[in-house]
Write a protein that holds these residues in place. Structure first.
Motif, PDB file in Angstrom:
ATOM      1  N   ALA A  20       0.823  -1.208   0.000  1.00  0.00           N
ATOM      2  CA  ALA A  20       0.000   0.000   0.000  1.00  0.00           C
ATOM      3  C   ALA A  20       0.860   1.262   0.000  1.00  0.00           C
ATOM      4  CB  ALA A  20      -0.929  -0.009   1.207  1.00  0.00           C
ATOM      5  N   ARG A  21       1.922   1.269   0.795  1.00  0.00           N
ATOM      6  CA  ARG A  21       2.786   2.449   0.849  1.00  0.00           C
ATOM      7  C   ARG A  21       3.476   2.665  -0.507  1.00  0.00           C
ATOM      8  NH1 ARG A  21       5.269   5.382   4.992  1.00  0.00           N
ATOM      9  NH2 ARG A  21       3.331   4.904   6.121  1.00  0.00           N
ATOM     10  N   ALA A  22       3.923   1.584  -1.128  1.00  0.00           N
ATOM     11  CA  ALA A  22       4.560   1.699  -2.443  1.00  0.00           C
ATOM     12  C   ALA A  22       3.555   2.226  -3.470  1.00  0.00           C
ATOM     13  CB  ALA A  22       5.114   0.349  -2.886  1.00  0.00           C
ATOM     14  N   PHE A  23       2.323   1.743  -3.384  1.00  0.00           N
ATOM     15  CA  PHE A  23       1.271   2.181  -4.305  1.00  0.00           C
ATOM     16  C   PHE A  23       0.972   3.663  -4.099  1.00  0.00           C
ATOM     17  CE2 PHE A  23      -3.158   2.811  -5.556  1.00  0.00           C
ATOM     18  CZ  PHE A  23      -3.179   2.243  -6.822  1.00  0.00           C
ATOM     19  N   TRP A  77      -7.117  -8.021   1.814  1.00  0.00           N
ATOM     20  CA  TRP A  77      -8.362  -8.695   1.402  1.00  0.00           C
ATOM     21  C   TRP A  77      -8.124  -9.572   0.186  1.00  0.00           C
ATOM     22  CZ3 TRP A  77     -13.574  -9.471   2.242  1.00  0.00           C
ATOM     23  CH2 TRP A  77     -14.447  -9.545   1.149  1.00  0.00           C
ATOM     24  N   GLY A  78      -7.175  -9.166  -0.668  1.00  0.00           N
ATOM     25  CA  GLY A  78      -6.848  -9.982  -1.831  1.00  0.00           C
ATOM     26  C   GLY A  78      -6.946  -9.290  -3.168  1.00  0.00           C
ATOM     27  N   ASN A  79      -7.222  -7.981  -3.159  1.00  0.00           N
ATOM     28  CA  ASN A  79      -7.226  -7.242  -4.426  1.00  0.00           C
ATOM     29  C   ASN A  79      -5.794  -7.010  -4.885  1.00  0.00           C
ATOM     30  OD1 ASN A  79     -10.042  -5.098  -3.559  1.00  0.00           O
ATOM     31  ND2 ASN A  79     -10.017  -7.048  -4.619  1.00  0.00           N
ATOM     32  N   SER A  80      -5.586  -7.004  -6.168  1.00  0.00           N
ATOM     33  CA  SER A  80      -4.259  -6.728  -6.709  1.00  0.00           C
ATOM     34  C   SER A  80      -4.065  -5.221  -6.862  1.00  0.00           C
ATOM     35  CB  SER A  80      -4.093  -7.402  -8.080  1.00  0.00           C
ATOM     36  OG  SER A  80      -4.938  -6.782  -9.044  1.00  0.00           O
ATOM     37  N   VAL A  81      -2.821  -4.781  -6.837  1.00  0.00           N
ATOM     38  CA  VAL A  81      -2.556  -3.362  -7.074  1.00  0.00           C
ATOM     39  C   VAL A  81      -2.843  -3.005  -8.523  1.00  0.00           C
ATOM     40  CG1 VAL A  81      -0.928  -2.959  -5.191  1.00  0.00           C
ATOM     41  CG2 VAL A  81      -0.084  -3.866  -7.365  1.00  0.00           C
ATOM     42  N   LEU A  82      -2.831  -3.985  -9.417  1.00  0.00           N
ATOM     43  CA  LEU A  82      -3.188  -3.723 -10.809  1.00  0.00           C
ATOM     44  C   LEU A  82      -4.643  -3.262 -10.896  1.00  0.00           C
ATOM     45  CD1 LEU A  82      -2.724  -3.707 -13.838  1.00  0.00           C
ATOM     46  CD2 LEU A  82      -3.195  -6.184 -13.866  1.00  0.00           C
ATOM     47  N   GLU A  83      -5.527  -3.908 -10.138  1.00  0.00           N
ATOM     48  CA  GLU A  83      -6.930  -3.498 -10.166  1.00  0.00           C
ATOM     49  C   GLU A  83      -7.084  -2.075  -9.641  1.00  0.00           C
ATOM     50  OE1 GLU A  83     -10.541  -3.477 -11.357  1.00  0.00           O
ATOM     51  OE2 GLU A  83      -9.297  -5.251 -11.671  1.00  0.00           O
ATOM     52  N   SER A  84      -6.378  -1.740  -8.592  1.00  0.00           N
ATOM     53  CA  SER A  84      -6.429  -0.375  -8.059  1.00  0.00           C
ATOM     54  C   SER A  84      -5.875   0.617  -9.074  1.00  0.00           C
ATOM     55  CB  SER A  84      -5.631  -0.286  -6.758  1.00  0.00           C
ATOM     56  OG  SER A  84      -6.204  -1.077  -5.742  1.00  0.00           O
ATOM     57  N   ALA A  85      -4.772   0.254  -9.722  1.00  0.00           N
ATOM     58  CA  ALA A  85      -4.173   1.129 -10.731  1.00  0.00           C
ATOM     59  C   ALA A  85      -5.141   1.371 -11.878  1.00  0.00           C
ATOM     60  CB  ALA A  85      -2.875   0.506 -11.242  1.00  0.00           C
ATOM     61  N   ARG A  86      -5.822   0.320 -12.285  1.00  0.00           N
ATOM     62  CA  ARG A  86      -6.787   0.461 -13.389  1.00  0.00           C
ATOM     63  C   ARG A  86      -7.905   1.432 -13.028  1.00  0.00           C
ATOM     64  NH1 ARG A  86      -6.917  -5.990 -15.042  1.00  0.00           N
ATOM     65  NH2 ARG A  86      -5.554  -5.792 -16.881  1.00  0.00           N
ATOM     66  N   VAL A 103     -12.043   6.481  -7.492  1.00  0.00           N
ATOM     67  CA  VAL A 103     -11.884   5.971  -6.131  1.00  0.00           C
ATOM     68  C   VAL A 103     -13.120   5.247  -5.610  1.00  0.00           C
ATOM     69  CG1 VAL A 103     -10.158   7.679  -5.466  1.00  0.00           C
ATOM     70  CG2 VAL A 103     -12.558   8.194  -5.111  1.00  0.00           C
ATOM     71  N   HIS A 104     -14.244   5.379  -6.281  1.00  0.00           N
ATOM     72  CA  HIS A 104     -15.488   4.790  -5.786  1.00  0.00           C
ATOM     73  C   HIS A 104     -15.725   3.441  -6.438  1.00  0.00           C
ATOM     74  CE1 HIS A 104     -16.112   9.266  -5.387  1.00  0.00           C
ATOM     75  NE2 HIS A 104     -16.113   8.830  -4.141  1.00  0.00           N
ATOM     76  N   TRP A 105     -14.890   2.480  -6.083  1.00  0.00           N
ATOM     77  CA  TRP A 105     -15.011   1.186  -6.744  1.00  0.00           C
ATOM     78  C   TRP A 105     -15.084   0.038  -5.747  1.00  0.00           C
ATOM     79  CZ3 TRP A 105     -11.111  -2.633  -6.568  1.00  0.00           C
ATOM     80  CH2 TRP A 105      -9.883  -2.226  -6.054  1.00  0.00           C
ATOM     81  N   GLY A 106     -15.663  -1.042  -6.215  1.00  0.00           N
ATOM     82  CA  GLY A 106     -15.792  -2.234  -5.395  1.00  0.00           C
ATOM     83  C   GLY A 106     -16.344  -3.360  -6.243  1.00  0.00           C
ATOM     84  N   ASN A 107     -16.580  -4.483  -5.631  1.00  0.00           N
ATOM     85  CA  ASN A 107     -17.130  -5.648  -6.336  1.00  0.00           C
ATOM     86  C   ASN A 107     -18.094  -6.371  -5.397  1.00  0.00           C
ATOM     87  OD1 ASN A 107     -17.719  -7.926  -7.784  1.00  0.00           O
ATOM     88  ND2 ASN A 107     -15.604  -8.457  -8.262  1.00  0.00           N
ATOM     89  N   PRO A 108     -19.368  -5.971  -5.400  1.00  0.00           N
ATOM     90  CA  PRO A 108     -20.341  -6.588  -4.494  1.00  0.00           C
ATOM     91  C   PRO A 108     -20.458  -8.101  -4.662  1.00  0.00           C
ATOM     92  CG  PRO A 108     -21.223  -4.578  -5.444  1.00  0.00           C
ATOM     93  CD  PRO A 108     -19.953  -4.881  -6.186  1.00  0.00           C
ATOM     94  N   HIS A 109     -20.150  -8.615  -5.856  1.00  0.00           N
ATOM     95  CA  HIS A 109     -20.218 -10.055  -6.095  1.00  0.00           C
ATOM     96  C   HIS A 109     -19.209 -10.808  -5.230  1.00  0.00           C
ATOM     97  CE1 HIS A 109     -22.916  -9.804  -9.631  1.00  0.00           C
ATOM     98  NE2 HIS A 109     -22.352  -8.614  -9.759  1.00  0.00           N
ATOM     99  N   GLU A 110     -18.145 -10.115  -4.828  1.00  0.00           N
ATOM    100  CA  GLU A 110     -17.145 -10.730  -3.960  1.00  0.00           C
ATOM    101  C   GLU A 110     -17.208 -10.197  -2.531  1.00  0.00           C
ATOM    102  OE1 GLU A 110     -13.778 -11.935  -7.265  1.00  0.00           O
ATOM    103  OE2 GLU A 110     -13.428 -10.193  -5.995  1.00  0.00           O
ATOM    104  N   GLY A 111     -18.134  -9.275  -2.285  1.00  0.00           N
ATOM    105  CA  GLY A 111     -18.328  -8.790  -0.929  1.00  0.00           C
ATOM    106  C   GLY A 111     -17.803  -7.407  -0.632  1.00  0.00           C
ATOM    107  N   THR A 112     -17.209  -6.733  -1.635  1.00  0.00           N
ATOM    108  CA  THR A 112     -16.680  -5.394  -1.411  1.00  0.00           C
ATOM    109  C   THR A 112     -17.703  -4.344  -1.814  1.00  0.00           C
ATOM    110  OG1 THR A 112     -14.516  -6.244  -2.074  1.00  0.00           O
ATOM    111  CG2 THR A 112     -14.700  -3.875  -1.750  1.00  0.00           C
ATOM    112  N   VAL A 299       4.262  -2.540  -8.092  1.00  0.00           N
ATOM    113  CA  VAL A 299       3.462  -1.331  -8.306  1.00  0.00           C
ATOM    114  C   VAL A 299       3.858  -0.653  -9.610  1.00  0.00           C
ATOM    115  CG1 VAL A 299       3.077   1.019  -7.464  1.00  0.00           C
ATOM    116  CG2 VAL A 299       2.933  -0.911  -5.887  1.00  0.00           C
ATOM    117  N   GLN A 300       5.150  -0.567  -9.869  1.00  0.00           N
ATOM    118  CA  GLN A 300       5.631   0.057 -11.101  1.00  0.00           C
ATOM    119  C   GLN A 300       5.084  -0.678 -12.322  1.00  0.00           C
ATOM    120  OE1 GLN A 300       7.318   2.834 -11.559  1.00  0.00           O
ATOM    121  NE2 GLN A 300       7.396   2.586 -13.787  1.00  0.00           N
ATOM    122  N   GLN A 301       5.119  -2.004 -12.297  1.00  0.00           N
ATOM    123  CA  GLN A 301       4.609  -2.797 -13.419  1.00  0.00           C
ATOM    124  C   GLN A 301       3.105  -2.616 -13.582  1.00  0.00           C
ATOM    125  OE1 GLN A 301       5.867  -6.789 -12.512  1.00  0.00           O
ATOM    126  NE2 GLN A 301       8.044  -6.327 -12.753  1.00  0.00           N
ATOM    127  N   ALA A 302       2.381  -2.564 -12.456  1.00  0.00           N
ATOM    128  CA  ALA A 302       0.925  -2.406 -12.516  1.00  0.00           C
ATOM    129  C   ALA A 302       0.550  -1.050 -13.108  1.00  0.00           C
ATOM    130  CB  ALA A 302       0.328  -2.563 -11.119  1.00  0.00           C
TER     131      ALA A 302
END
Length: 329
Positions: A20-23, A77-86, A103-112, A299-302
């Motif tokens: 998270a800090r690197a991101f 929780w298990g989200n990738s930094v790639l998903e956050s970057a996207r 910033v207003h993102w989530g996935n209710p199908h997985e519980g977020t 993070v750089q790659q994502a």
């Protein structure tokens, strides 16, 4: 939890904090370079709280309602930094297809729960998801709902917390007291001595921890989530820390007095966590450095990948929210 399980959980949470800090560091640089449109809200000072809540939850079983600055929790929780970057860069390859305002993102199908800036409203959404799970006959689930010190004074929060308490939902309300509701200090937010009193008032079991102390926070969060999952009713956790940056990257935090910053100068949660995992004999200094390097590289790659991906084309985009099925990630 035995010693081996405790160590494994702690190291998973610690790695999430480093990621998270690197991101956040890369995100800040891209924002200042004009590469990100919309707000950027960093989690510096929140990492221990976030990681220690997310590490005890499971996708598909539990409900998680994170802050906009809860990247460490998302990682645990298990989200990738790639998903956050996207999401931050508006990629159509992301879960929100570049349409959520970054910033207003989530996935209710997985519980977020998709983040709602008006955090009080999010409490009732999460409560509804927990009630739905109960009605569907699901067992052994829990929900973590993140709010701030300022959110405890919002009417929607009161209504939802009252419902959660009356229904005895397996919820953990995590109150991150970072001293300021945007720029309003605690002294102008509430008159009680501790925000724990508000949780007790709802009839919840209240816990309090030093949110800058990684291992203490991990222990308290684990105890609260386990209690909720075991049917002991809703839990209220107050984690005290300082937001070690502005509300967003547009905010210089000049309203935070110098003496407050000095008081927290040596209590950066990530620095504390690095020290603690070494003192426990779980990692060497070299291993800590390697984790930092690996996080920065991932993070750089994502970020590089997300910047290459397409953004929505208003002329061709299907804006119907009901016709689309999310991609698992």
């Amino acid at each position: 939890m035995n010693g081996s399980e405790w160590k494994e959980t702690a190291l998973k949470a610690y790695r999430a904090m480093e990621m998270a800090r690197a991101f956040d560091t890369k995100l800040s640089a891209l924002y200042k370079a004009g590469k990100i449109y919309g707000g950027v809200f960093l989690g510096r000072g929140h990492e221990a709280i976030a990681a220690c809540e997310g590490v005890y939850l499971q996708k598909g079983r539990d409900v998680y309602t994170p802050f906009i600055r809860e990247q460490a929790g998302r990682c645990a929780w298990g989200n990738s930094v790639l998903e956050s970057a996207r999401c931050y860069l508006g990629s159509t390859c992301g879960i929100m297809r570049g349409r959520e305002g970054n910033v207003h993102w989530g996935n209710p199908h997985e519980g977020t729960v998709a983040t709602i800036s008006h955090l009080g409203a999010a409490v009732s959404v999460a409560a509804g998801m927990l009630i739905a799970k109960r009605m569907q006959g699901e067992k052994d689930f829990a929900g973590v709902i993140c709010i701030g010190d300022g959110t405890t004074s919002v009417g929607a929060t009161h209504e939802a917390c009252n419902l959660i308490a009356v229904e005895k939902l397996p919820a953990v309300i995590v109150v991150t007291n970072n001293q300021y509701a945007y720029s309003t200090p605690n002294s102008q937010e509430f008159a009680c001595k501790s925000l724990c009193e508000r949780g007790i008032g709802y009839g919840m079991t209240a816990h309090e921890c030093d949110g800058t102390d990684f291992l203490e926070t991990l222990q308290v969060m684990g105890r609260a989530i386990a209690a909720a999952r075991a049917g002991e009713g809703p839990q209220w956790v107050v984690a005290n820390t300082l937001r070690m940056c502005g509300h967003g990257e547009h905010d210089d935090a000049s309203y935070i007095p110098a003496e407050v910053k000095e008081r927290f100068a040596d209590r950066d949660p990530l620095a504390v966590a690095r020290r603690q995992v070494q003192e426990q004999g779980w990692l060497t200094a070299e291993e800590v450095a390697a984790i930092q390097t690996a996080a920065a590289e991932e993070v750089q790659q994502a970020m590089a990948q997300a910047q290459k991906e397409p953004i929505p084309d208003p002329a061709t985009e299907d804006w119907s929210a009901t016709s689309w099925k999310p991609t698992r990630y």
